[in-house]
Design a protein around this motif. Structure first.
Motif, PDB file in Angstrom:
ATOM      1  N   GLU A   1       0.861  -1.178   0.000  1.00  0.00           N
ATOM      2  CA  GLU A   1       0.000   0.000   0.000  1.00  0.00           C
ATOM      3  C   GLU A   1       0.893   1.221   0.000  1.00  0.00           C
ATOM      4  N   LEU A   2       0.790   2.016  -1.055  1.00  0.00           N
ATOM      5  CA  LEU A   2       1.610   3.207  -1.222  1.00  0.00           C
ATOM      6  C   LEU A   2       0.923   4.422  -0.615  1.00  0.00           C
ATOM      7  N   GLU A   3       1.697   5.468  -0.335  1.00  0.00           N
ATOM      8  CA  GLU A   3       1.134   6.698   0.238  1.00  0.00           C
ATOM      9  C   GLU A   3       0.168   7.375  -0.720  1.00  0.00           C
ATOM     10  N   ARG A   4       0.462   7.277  -2.022  1.00  0.00           N
ATOM     11  CA  ARG A   4      -0.401   7.898  -3.022  1.00  0.00           C
ATOM     12  C   ARG A   4      -0.518   6.973  -4.229  1.00  0.00           C
ATOM     13  N   ALA A   5      -1.532   7.208  -5.010  1.00  0.00           N
ATOM     14  CA  ALA A   5      -1.760   6.388  -6.196  1.00  0.00           C
ATOM     15  C   ALA A   5      -0.655   6.626  -7.224  1.00  0.00           C
ATOM     16  N   VAL A   6      -0.271   5.559  -7.907  1.00  0.00           N
ATOM     17  CA  VAL A   6       0.738   5.629  -8.969  1.00  0.00           C
ATOM     18  C   VAL A   6       0.185   4.959 -10.217  1.00  0.00           C
ATOM     19  N   GLU A   7       0.777   5.278 -11.347  1.00  0.00           N
ATOM     20  CA  GLU A   7       0.412   4.618 -12.595  1.00  0.00           C
ATOM     21  C   GLU A   7       0.803   3.140 -12.489  1.00  0.00           C
ATOM     22  N   ILE A   8      -0.080   2.273 -12.925  1.00  0.00           N
ATOM     23  CA  ILE A   8       0.199   0.843 -12.885  1.00  0.00           C
ATOM     24  C   ILE A   8       1.420   0.527 -13.745  1.00  0.00           C
ATOM     25  N   SER A   9       1.534   1.180 -14.884  1.00  0.00           N
ATOM     26  CA  SER A   9       2.693   0.952 -15.756  1.00  0.00           C
ATOM     27  C   SER A   9       3.990   1.377 -15.065  1.00  0.00           C
ATOM     28  N   GLY A  10       3.935   2.410 -14.236  1.00  0.00           N
ATOM     29  CA  GLY A  10       5.113   2.840 -13.481  1.00  0.00           C
ATOM     30  C   GLY A  10       5.534   1.813 -12.452  1.00  0.00           C
ATOM     31  N   MET A  11       4.556   1.182 -11.821  1.00  0.00           N
ATOM     32  CA  MET A  11       4.864   0.135 -10.852  1.00  0.00           C
ATOM     33  C   MET A  11       5.461  -1.076 -11.564  1.00  0.00           C
ATOM     34  N   GLU A  12       4.920  -1.419 -12.725  1.00  0.00           N
ATOM     35  CA  GLU A  12       5.476  -2.524 -13.506  1.00  0.00           C
ATOM     36  C   GLU A  12       6.919  -2.233 -13.886  1.00  0.00           C
ATOM     37  N   GLU A  13       7.189  -0.994 -14.278  1.00  0.00           N
ATOM     38  CA  GLU A  13       8.550  -0.601 -14.644  1.00  0.00           C
ATOM     39  C   GLU A  13       9.482  -0.666 -13.432  1.00  0.00           C
ATOM     40  N   ALA A  14       8.998  -0.251 -12.262  1.00  0.00           N
ATOM     41  CA  ALA A  14       9.809  -0.280 -11.048  1.00  0.00           C
ATOM     42  C   ALA A  14      10.161  -1.715 -10.651  1.00  0.00           C
ATOM     43  N   LEU A  15       9.267  -2.648 -10.917  1.00  0.00           N
ATOM     44  CA  LEU A  15       9.524  -4.044 -10.570  1.00  0.00           C
ATOM     45  C   LEU A  15      10.410  -4.746 -11.589  1.00  0.00           C
ATOM     46  N   SER A  16      10.481  -4.234 -12.793  1.00  0.00           N
ATOM     47  CA  SER A  16      11.282  -4.862 -13.836  1.00  0.00           C
ATOM     48  C   SER A  16      12.759  -4.652 -13.545  1.00  0.00           C
TER      49      SER A  16
ATOM     50  N   ARG B   1      17.092 -10.232 -12.592  1.00  0.00           N
ATOM     51  CA  ARG B   1      16.633 -11.258 -11.636  1.00  0.00           C
ATOM     52  C   ARG B   1      15.130 -11.269 -11.417  1.00  0.00           C
ATOM     53  N   ILE B   2      14.371 -10.404 -12.093  1.00  0.00           N
ATOM     54  CA  ILE B   2      12.910 -10.406 -11.946  1.00  0.00           C
ATOM     55  C   ILE B   2      12.278 -10.552 -13.315  1.00  0.00           C
ATOM     56  N   ASP B   3      11.374 -11.505 -13.430  1.00  0.00           N
ATOM     57  CA  ASP B   3      10.597 -11.706 -14.655  1.00  0.00           C
ATOM     58  C   ASP B   3       9.157 -11.365 -14.316  1.00  0.00           C
ATOM     59  N   LEU B   4       8.696 -10.207 -14.778  1.00  0.00           N
ATOM     60  CA  LEU B   4       7.339  -9.757 -14.493  1.00  0.00           C
ATOM     61  C   LEU B   4       6.359 -10.517 -15.377  1.00  0.00           C
ATOM     62  N   VAL B   5       5.460 -11.269 -14.752  1.00  0.00           N
ATOM     63  CA  VAL B   5       4.465 -12.080 -15.455  1.00  0.00           C
ATOM     64  C   VAL B   5       3.205 -11.247 -15.592  1.00  0.00           C
ATOM     65  N   LEU B   6       2.782 -11.004 -16.823  1.00  0.00           N
ATOM     66  CA  LEU B   6       1.660 -10.108 -17.049  1.00  0.00           C
ATOM     67  C   LEU B   6       0.340 -10.830 -17.293  1.00  0.00           C
ATOM     68  N   GLU B   7       0.361 -12.105 -17.540  1.00  0.00           N
ATOM     69  CA  GLU B   7      -0.857 -12.859 -17.840  1.00  0.00           C
ATOM     70  C   GLU B   7      -1.275 -13.714 -16.653  1.00  0.00           C
ATOM     71  N   ASP B   8      -2.575 -13.753 -16.373  1.00  0.00           N
ATOM     72  CA  ASP B   8      -3.093 -14.608 -15.310  1.00  0.00           C
ATOM     73  C   ASP B   8      -2.832 -16.082 -15.566  1.00  0.00           C
ATOM     74  N   THR B   9      -2.813 -16.469 -16.840  1.00  0.00           N
ATOM     75  CA  THR B   9      -2.665 -17.887 -17.166  1.00  0.00           C
ATOM     76  C   THR B   9      -1.282 -18.416 -16.813  1.00  0.00           C
ATOM     77  N   ASP B  10      -0.287 -17.533 -16.743  1.00  0.00           N
ATOM     78  CA  ASP B  10       1.073 -17.943 -16.416  1.00  0.00           C
ATOM     79  C   ASP B  10       1.435 -17.548 -14.985  1.00  0.00           C
ATOM     80  N   SER B  11       0.538 -17.790 -14.065  1.00  0.00           N
ATOM     81  CA  SER B  11       0.762 -17.391 -12.686  1.00  0.00           C
ATOM     82  C   SER B  11       2.035 -18.029 -12.134  1.00  0.00           C
ATOM     83  N   PRO B  12       2.868 -17.246 -11.438  1.00  0.00           N
ATOM     84  CA  PRO B  12       4.067 -17.808 -10.838  1.00  0.00           C
ATOM     85  C   PRO B  12       3.734 -18.940  -9.865  1.00  0.00           C
ATOM     86  N   SER B  13       4.520 -19.979  -9.908  1.00  0.00           N
ATOM     87  CA  SER B  13       4.375 -21.096  -8.983  1.00  0.00           C
ATOM     88  C   SER B  13       5.745 -21.722  -8.796  1.00  0.00           C
TER      89      SER B  13
END
Length: 176
Positions: free
Chosen positions: A84-99, A102-114
């Motif tokens: 939970e962040l202090e203020r709202a951010v663009e979802i694309s910005g959060m995706e970019e921050a996580l990229s 050593r991190i593979d951002l999975v964007l599809e529900d069908t390929d859920s990490p396991s």
């Protein structure tokens, strides 16, 4: 892993289960604690993750909501993290921050990490799920992260990287 295997065999043959490591039935079970006499502690694991998170974030990152759960997987780690962040951010910005490395951002529900999907992968698989709070569907201040990693592979990669870094520190030439 040996005790988990022995618990599985014992359960399937209707015998008492060993409890030397877990002090609880870990096989075919989800647990938020593994008993007082257990050699592993989920509470200590949670504390360690929180300390590392704070050290990495230096007080700049939002508070971490974390609960460790023991699941009957022979190897691999999975994580469910609420942010939970202090203020709202663009979802694309959060995706970019996580990229990153050593991190593979999975964007599809069908390929859920396991733990199965992460087996043999060099990266941590991360699924970002925004939780809509306001009216703007492209911004939010709340997210769920679901992540998985091959713990054996990550430990091996870390060991190799440490050895390579130590090799650079090794004195060159002859010692007098």
């Amino acid at each position: 892993m040996d005790e988990l295997h022995q618990q599985t065999v014992s359960l399937l043959s209707f015998q008492s289960i060993p409890r030397a490591i877990y002090d609880a039935q870990a096989a075919y079970n989800l647990l938020s604690g593994v008993g007082e006499a257990a050699k592993v502690s989920l509470a200590r694991l949670e504390d360690r993750v929180r300390r590392h998170y704070e050290a990495l974030g230096g007080g700049r990152w939002p508070a971490l909501a974390l609960q460790a759960v023991a699941a009957p997987a022979f190897h691999g780690h999975t994580f469910s993290i609420a942010l939970e962040l202090e203020r709202a951010v663009e979802i694309s910005g959060m995706e970019e921050a996580l990229s990153g490395s050593r991190i593979d951002l999975v964007l599809e529900d069908t390929d859920s990490p396991s733990n199965l999907a992460a087996t043999g992968q060099n990266d941590v698989l991360v699924r970002l799920r925004p939780i809509q709070v306001g009216r703007n569907p492209m911004q939010t201040s709340r997210f769920w992260l679901w992540a998985a990693s091959d713990n054996l592979r990550l430990y091996a990669q870390n060991a190799v990287e440490c050895a390579l870094d130590l090799r650079k520190l090794r004195p060159q030439g002859t010692v007098q």
